[in-house]
Design an enzyme around this catalytic site. Sequence first.
Site, PDB file in Angstrom:
ATOM      1  N   ASP A   1      13.340  -2.415 -17.694  1.00 45.83           N
ATOM      2  CA  ASP A   1      13.735  -3.566 -18.498  1.00 45.83           C
ATOM      3  C   ASP A   1      14.813  -3.043 -19.443  1.00 45.83           C
ATOM      4  O   ASP A   1      14.512  -2.452 -20.481  1.00 45.83           O
ATOM      5  CB  ASP A   1      12.543  -4.114 -19.276  1.00 45.83           C
ATOM      6  CG  ASP A   1      12.939  -5.276 -20.181  1.00 45.83           C
ATOM      7  OD1 ASP A   1      13.793  -6.085 -19.769  1.00 45.83           O
ATOM      8  OD2 ASP A   1      12.403  -5.365 -21.300  1.00 45.83           O
TER       9      ASP A   1
ATOM     10  N   GLU B   1      15.713  -5.436 -14.045  1.00 44.73           N
ATOM     11  CA  GLU B   1      15.921  -6.848 -14.365  1.00 44.73           C
ATOM     12  C   GLU B   1      17.412  -7.132 -14.521  1.00 44.73           C
ATOM     13  O   GLU B   1      18.154  -6.340 -15.089  1.00 44.73           O
ATOM     14  CB  GLU B   1      15.178  -7.203 -15.653  1.00 44.73           C
ATOM     15  CG  GLU B   1      15.147  -8.688 -15.931  1.00 44.73           C
ATOM     16  CD  GLU B   1      14.221  -9.034 -17.074  1.00 44.73           C
ATOM     17  OE1 GLU B   1      13.014  -9.191 -16.839  1.00 44.73           O
ATOM     18  OE2 GLU B   1      14.721  -9.133 -18.198  1.00 44.73           O
TER      19      GLU B   1
ATOM     20  N   ASP C   1       8.309  -4.435 -24.115  1.00 43.51           N
ATOM     21  CA  ASP C   1       9.365  -3.932 -23.224  1.00 43.51           C
ATOM     22  C   ASP C   1       8.785  -3.119 -22.073  1.00 43.51           C
ATOM     23  O   ASP C   1       9.268  -3.190 -20.943  1.00 43.51           O
ATOM     24  CB  ASP C   1      10.379  -3.100 -24.015  1.00 43.51           C
ATOM     25  CG  ASP C   1      11.108  -3.936 -25.047  1.00 43.51           C
ATOM     26  OD1 ASP C   1      11.901  -4.802 -24.642  1.00 43.51           O
ATOM     27  OD2 ASP C   1      10.856  -3.748 -26.251  1.00 43.51           O
TER      28      ASP C   1
END
Length: 175
Positions: free
Chosen positions: A8, A67, A139
């Site tokens: 991420d 992502e 996160d």
Amino acid sequence: MAIILGIDPGSRITGYGVINQVGSRIEYIDSGCIRIQPGELPERLQQVYEGIHRVIEAYQPQTVGIEQVFMSRNADSALKLGQARGAAIVAAVNQGLPVAEYSARQVKQSVVGKGSADKAQVQHMVMALLKLNKVPQADAADALAVALCHAHTQQSLIRMATSKGSVRMGNGRLR
């Protein structure tokens, strides 16, 4: 057995999650955050690169999921996020790893079953799916969700490939 690294990306905090996929079973290995120290953007990008490089060295994943950038109201933030993402991708590609990209909506759909899920729902489902005894930091949970999405996608592709190679016998069974 496939060790999967989920990322991420962020220009201030980059989350990572490492899982092991053994057939349809998924095991938690580790997760955490690379906290980027203040400084000029090039130095912060170097920290992202080096942090992901260290995670790759430590866990030796076979594949990486990351992502995609989402468009926010602040174009400058989106650009910085894209650059941090690029630094993470280069860290993986320099180690010869294949990188798959997933939208936030795809990740949430895969893990929660709803593309509009909020962070708390993602954290809860990651905790449940990986049988964790505490809620991971946001996160890190997002990175684990990316890794789970990648594992589910890979499993689906394998199922599709094997079903296309299957032949139905006269009795309706597959061989």
